[in-house]
Design a protein around this motif. Structure first.
Motif: not given
Ligand SMILES: [Zn+2]
Length: 303
Positions: A51-53, A59-62, A65
């Motif tokens: 995950c980059e965030t 985060c499931n949204s970047c 992910c």
């Molecule tokens: Zn992420």
């Protein structure tokens, strides 16, 4: 995020602690009876690593992910060979793992059914995980712990327990109907199918044919219903009908996986009654190259 994962609290804690350590490489063996659930957890862990965030979580949204979720992240490779990954597949994995990553600093390899691998492939894999390249993470998945001891001893072993009926939000009948299979139950909840409605054993060929072509849950449910119908009526059926039933199953099955599932489902609904040992023996025989038609006729005549 890790806290939102349903079930296996101890594994969630392990994920958090392990990700905090910020390792350069690692090999993990996730095991448990439900392969779809192992895959789900492998994907969570892969997101945690990439995950980059968020650090030590996902985060499931970047974009990373999301791409891991859709299996389109270039530094995630999933090896899935129903007959066990081959030595050539392992060699190419070694090559990919030693080249630089496309996206981030980490490369994730998820390998399914590690116990089906032949010895040569196993030894080749061992070499790779013994001296892993910087940034390479291997997540091995298997439904049991019967794997090469040398690979086992170099892996961090993580047991993933099946979700309970409560965790999946279904009643006991539904849960048992699907043998607690995570993915089937999730899909079932989105569809409007009556599990109580009967399906005749005589139509099982139709359901299998449809399932072989489409892999849809509705046909799978009909196969299970047909097997239940056969088991419930088996004491009243003539041998000729049992033979017909067995032949229909083999004639319409497109793959050995369906046949394997049919045997294990039948053995399970018969439960722990007389002759279970025999049946388990038959389940084992499915792994050998035998004449399927004879095997199925024998099986359905015997139960
Ligand atoms: Zn992420």
């Amino acid at each position: 995020m890790i806290k939102d994962i349903i079930s296996n609290e101890d594994v969630k804690e392990f994920f958090s602690n392990e990700l905090k350590r910020d390792k350069n490489s690692g090999t993990y063996l996730f095991y448990g009876s439900d392969m779809t659930l192992l895959m789900e957890f492998a994907i969570y862990f892969a997101k945690g690593l990439c995950c980059e965030t968020l650090d030590g979580d996902f985060c499931n949204s970047c974009s990373t992910c999301k791409r891991i979720d859709s299996f389109s992240y270039s530094d995630l490779e999933i090896l899935d060979n129903p007959d066990g990954i081959t030595v050539d597949q392992v060699r190419s994995l070694g090559y990919v793992s030693s080249s630089s990553s496309y996206e981030g600093s980490r490369k994730i390899f998820i390998i399914k059914d590690i116990s089906k691998m032949k010895k040569e492939a196993g030894n080749a894999l061992l070499k790779i995980i013994e001296e892993p390249n910087n940034g390479s993470f291997f997540i091995l998945l298997n439904t049991n712990l019967n794997i090469l001891p040398t690979i086992k001893s170099r892996s961090i072993i993580v047991k993933i327990k099946k979700r309970s009926a409560e965790e999946l939000g279904v009643d006991k009948f539904t849960y048992d109907f699907f043998r607690g299979n995570n993915e089937d139950i999730k899909k079932f909840k989105e569809l409007n199918i009556d599990l109580q409605k009967g399906y005749s054993y005589m139509d099982i060929g139709k359901a299998i044919k449809h399932y072989s072509d489409n892999e849809d849950l509705e046909s799978k449910i009909n196969i299970y219903k047909g097997l239940r119908d056969f088991v419930n009526n088996r004491n009243y059926l003539a041998d000729i009908d049992k033979i017909y039933f067995a032949e229909e199953i083999v004639r319409n099955s497109g793959s050995r996986n369906i046949l394997r599932d049919i045997i294990s489902y039948t053995v399970e609904i018969l439960g722990d009654i007389q002759g279970l040992q025999d049946r388990l023996q038959m389940k084992k025989m499915m792994r050998a190259p035998i004449n399927m038609k004879l095997f199925f006729i024998n099986f359905f005549l015997k139960i």
